[in-house]
Design a protein around this motif. Structure first.
Motif, PDB file in Angstrom:
ATOM      1  N   ASP A  54       0.722  -1.049   0.115  1.00  0.00           N
ATOM      2  CA  ASP A  54      -0.037   0.209  -0.459  1.00  0.00           C
ATOM      3  C   ASP A  54       0.946   1.183   0.548  1.00  0.00           C
ATOM      4  OD1 ASP A  54      -2.019   1.926   0.276  1.00  0.00           O
ATOM      5  OD2 ASP A  54      -2.579   1.155   2.298  1.00  0.00           O
ATOM      6  N   GLY A  55       0.889   2.225  -0.946  1.00  0.00           N
ATOM      7  CA  GLY A  55       1.783   3.435  -0.994  1.00  0.00           C
ATOM      8  C   GLY A  55       1.442   4.073   0.082  1.00  0.00           C
ATOM      9  N   PRO A  56       1.710   5.498   0.141  1.00  0.00           N
ATOM     10  CA  PRO A  56       1.265   6.507   1.575  1.00  0.00           C
ATOM     11  C   PRO A  56      -0.025   6.647   1.063  1.00  0.00           C
ATOM     12  CG  PRO A  56       3.172   7.263  -0.817  1.00  0.00           C
ATOM     13  CD  PRO A  56       2.837   5.853  -0.331  1.00  0.00           C
ATOM     14  N   PRO A  57      -0.391   6.847   2.370  1.00  0.00           N
ATOM     15  CA  PRO A  57      -2.054   7.996   2.287  1.00  0.00           C
ATOM     16  C   PRO A  57      -1.906   9.164   1.580  1.00  0.00           C
ATOM     17  CG  PRO A  57      -0.796   8.266   4.454  1.00  0.00           C
ATOM     18  CD  PRO A  57       0.535   6.970   3.559  1.00  0.00           C
ATOM     19  N   TYR A  58      -2.704   9.482   0.408  1.00  0.00           N
ATOM     20  CA  TYR A  58      -2.851  10.968  -0.005  1.00  0.00           C
ATOM     21  C   TYR A  58      -2.035  11.440  -0.384  1.00  0.00           C
ATOM     22  CZ  TYR A  58      -5.685   9.945   4.235  1.00  0.00           C
ATOM     23  OH  TYR A  58      -7.017   9.455   5.444  1.00  0.00           O
ATOM     24  N   ALA A  59      -1.747  10.408  -1.274  1.00  0.00           N
ATOM     25  CA  ALA A  59      -0.114  10.905  -1.762  1.00  0.00           C
ATOM     26  C   ALA A  59      -0.805  11.263  -3.295  1.00  0.00           C
ATOM     27  CB  ALA A  59       0.465   9.673  -2.754  1.00  0.00           C
ATOM     28  N   ASN A  60      -1.828  11.923  -3.367  1.00  0.00           N
ATOM     29  CA  ASN A  60      -2.378  11.831  -5.039  1.00  0.00           C
ATOM     30  C   ASN A  60      -3.668  13.359  -4.821  1.00  0.00           C
ATOM     31  OD1 ASN A  60      -4.219  10.269  -4.050  1.00  0.00           O
ATOM     32  ND2 ASN A  60      -5.196   9.408  -5.878  1.00  0.00           N
ATOM     33  N   GLY A  61      -2.421  13.676  -3.838  1.00  0.00           N
ATOM     34  CA  GLY A  61      -3.782  15.321  -3.211  1.00  0.00           C
ATOM     35  C   GLY A  61      -4.911  15.388  -2.097  1.00  0.00           C
ATOM     36  N   ARG A  62      -5.668  16.201  -2.595  1.00  0.00           N
ATOM     37  CA  ARG A  62      -6.697  15.954  -1.351  1.00  0.00           C
ATOM     38  C   ARG A  62      -7.266  14.519  -1.121  1.00  0.00           C
ATOM     39  NH1 ARG A  62     -10.498  20.978  -1.948  1.00  0.00           N
ATOM     40  NH2 ARG A  62     -11.478  20.067  -0.313  1.00  0.00           N
ATOM     41  N   ILE A  63      -7.656  14.505   0.202  1.00  0.00           N
ATOM     42  CA  ILE A  63      -8.547  12.908   0.456  1.00  0.00           C
ATOM     43  C   ILE A  63      -9.917  13.229  -0.283  1.00  0.00           C
ATOM     44  CG2 ILE A  63      -9.302  14.364   3.391  1.00  0.00           C
ATOM     45  CD1 ILE A  63      -8.981  11.080   3.903  1.00  0.00           C
ATOM     46  N   HIS A  64     -10.169  12.135  -0.959  1.00  0.00           N
ATOM     47  CA  HIS A  64     -11.465  11.954  -1.281  1.00  0.00           C
ATOM     48  C   HIS A  64     -12.333  10.140  -0.679  1.00  0.00           C
ATOM     49  CE1 HIS A  64      -9.903   9.399  -4.567  1.00  0.00           C
ATOM     50  NE2 HIS A  64      -9.079  10.474  -4.161  1.00  0.00           N
ATOM     51  N   SER A  65     -13.664   9.996  -1.581  1.00  0.00           N
ATOM     52  CA  SER A  65     -13.714   9.126  -0.819  1.00  0.00           C
ATOM     53  C   SER A  65     -12.906   7.444  -1.652  1.00  0.00           C
ATOM     54  CB  SER A  65     -15.592   8.776  -1.493  1.00  0.00           C
ATOM     55  OG  SER A  65     -14.977   9.169  -3.071  1.00  0.00           O
ATOM     56  N   HIS A  67     -10.125   7.367  -0.859  1.00  0.00           N
ATOM     57  CA  HIS A  67      -9.339   6.545  -0.740  1.00  0.00           C
ATOM     58  C   HIS A  67      -9.928   5.730   0.980  1.00  0.00           C
ATOM     59  CE1 HIS A  67      -6.630  10.539  -1.884  1.00  0.00           C
ATOM     60  NE2 HIS A  67      -6.150   9.515  -1.826  1.00  0.00           N
ATOM     61  N   ALA A  68     -11.294   5.944   1.081  1.00  0.00           N
ATOM     62  CA  ALA A  68     -11.496   5.731   2.446  1.00  0.00           C
ATOM     63  C   ALA A  68     -12.317   3.789   1.764  1.00  0.00           C
ATOM     64  CB  ALA A  68     -12.873   6.014   2.496  1.00  0.00           C
ATOM     65  N   LEU A  69     -11.960   3.718  -0.122  1.00  0.00           N
ATOM     66  CA  LEU A  69     -12.347   2.508  -0.347  1.00  0.00           C
ATOM     67  C   LEU A  69     -11.505   2.081  -0.577  1.00  0.00           C
ATOM     68  CD1 LEU A  69     -14.472   0.751  -1.941  1.00  0.00           C
ATOM     69  CD2 LEU A  69     -13.763   1.774  -4.059  1.00  0.00           C
ATOM     70  N   ASN A  70     -10.116   2.222  -0.122  1.00  0.00           N
ATOM     71  CA  ASN A  70      -8.788   1.216  -0.225  1.00  0.00           C
ATOM     72  C   ASN A  70      -8.430   1.896   0.928  1.00  0.00           C
ATOM     73  OD1 ASN A  70      -6.020   0.482  -1.404  1.00  0.00           O
ATOM     74  ND2 ASN A  70      -5.548   2.491  -0.892  1.00  0.00           N
ATOM     75  N   LYS A  71      -9.141   1.654   2.025  1.00  0.00           N
ATOM     76  CA  LYS A  71      -7.888   1.070   3.227  1.00  0.00           C
ATOM     77  C   LYS A  71      -9.724   0.211   3.551  1.00  0.00           C
ATOM     78  CE  LYS A  71      -4.809   3.934   3.163  1.00  0.00           C
ATOM     79  NZ  LYS A  71      -3.858   3.627   3.467  1.00  0.00           N
ATOM     80  N   ILE A  72     -11.141   0.432   2.916  1.00  0.00           N
ATOM     81  CA  ILE A  72     -11.819  -0.850   3.153  1.00  0.00           C
ATOM     82  C   ILE A  72     -11.493  -1.794   3.292  1.00  0.00           C
ATOM     83  CG2 ILE A  72     -13.894  -0.839   3.126  1.00  0.00           C
ATOM     84  CD1 ILE A  72     -14.652   2.206   3.759  1.00  0.00           C
ATOM     85  N   LEU A  73     -11.348  -1.469   1.191  1.00  0.00           N
ATOM     86  CA  LEU A  73     -10.720  -3.198   0.567  1.00  0.00           C
ATOM     87  C   LEU A  73      -9.484  -3.830   1.723  1.00  0.00           C
ATOM     88  CD1 LEU A  73     -11.682  -1.934  -2.707  1.00  0.00           C
ATOM     89  CD2 LEU A  73     -12.781  -3.043  -1.345  1.00  0.00           C
ATOM     90  N   LYS A  74      -8.197  -2.562   1.407  1.00  0.00           N
ATOM     91  CA  LYS A  74      -8.126  -3.747   2.069  1.00  0.00           C
ATOM     92  C   LYS A  74      -7.727  -4.157   3.408  1.00  0.00           C
ATOM     93  CE  LYS A  74      -3.288  -2.167   4.766  1.00  0.00           C
ATOM     94  NZ  LYS A  74      -2.411  -0.859   4.676  1.00  0.00           N
ATOM     95  N   ASP A  75      -8.821  -3.947   4.139  1.00  0.00           N
ATOM     96  CA  ASP A  75      -8.784  -4.474   6.014  1.00  0.00           C
ATOM     97  C   ASP A  75      -9.796  -5.931   4.976  1.00  0.00           C
ATOM     98  OD1 ASP A  75      -9.193  -3.974   8.533  1.00  0.00           O
ATOM     99  OD2 ASP A  75     -11.100  -3.909   8.252  1.00  0.00           O
ATOM    100  N   VAL A  76     -10.694  -5.540   4.364  1.00  0.00           N
ATOM    101  CA  VAL A  76     -11.659  -6.394   4.258  1.00  0.00           C
ATOM    102  C   VAL A  76     -10.917  -7.478   3.409  1.00  0.00           C
ATOM    103  CG1 VAL A  76     -13.094  -7.415   2.855  1.00  0.00           C
ATOM    104  CG2 VAL A  76     -13.969  -5.137   4.154  1.00  0.00           C
ATOM    105  N   ILE A  77     -10.128  -7.791   2.610  1.00  0.00           N
ATOM    106  CA  ILE A  77      -8.699  -8.051   2.142  1.00  0.00           C
ATOM    107  C   ILE A  77      -8.020  -9.294   2.701  1.00  0.00           C
ATOM    108  CG2 ILE A  77      -6.806  -8.708   0.696  1.00  0.00           C
ATOM    109  CD1 ILE A  77      -8.578  -6.781  -1.533  1.00  0.00           C
ATOM    110  N   GLY A  78      -7.342  -8.285   4.371  1.00  0.00           N
ATOM    111  CA  GLY A  78      -6.608  -8.859   5.037  1.00  0.00           C
ATOM    112  C   GLY A  78      -6.748  -9.585   5.870  1.00  0.00           C
TER     113      GLY A  78
END
Length: 86
Positions: A54-65, A67-78
């Protein structure tokens, strides 16, 4: 008119409010007493390793939905990989 009595809702013993600020310390203490994380780690000894980079958080600008989806999917997959034996 009070419409509450007109609703056909299931009856449960659950409280209406989750009261998470009060209940979370209790849950964390219970997990600590049961050594839940340590038991998960012990169970996983010797199993195949699953690594999701997983890359650095919010590397591509302002936080948006996204980012949340990515973190949720990361948690579910893990968690699913852990339950599958990785």
């Amino acid at each position: 008119m009070d419409y509450k009595a007109t609703l056909n809702l299931p009856q449960t013993s659950f409280p209406m409010k989750a009261n998470l600020p009060q209940r979370e310390p209790e849950m964390l203490a219970k997990w600590e007493r049961e050594r839940l994380y340590a038991r998960i780690q012990e169970t996983g000894q010797g199993r195949s390793l699953y690594v999701r980079h997983d890359g650095p958080p919010y590397a591509n600008g302002r936080i948006h939905s996204g980012h949340a989806l990515n973190k949720i999917l990361k948690d579910v997959i893990g968690k699913s990989k852990t339950m599958k034996g990785h």
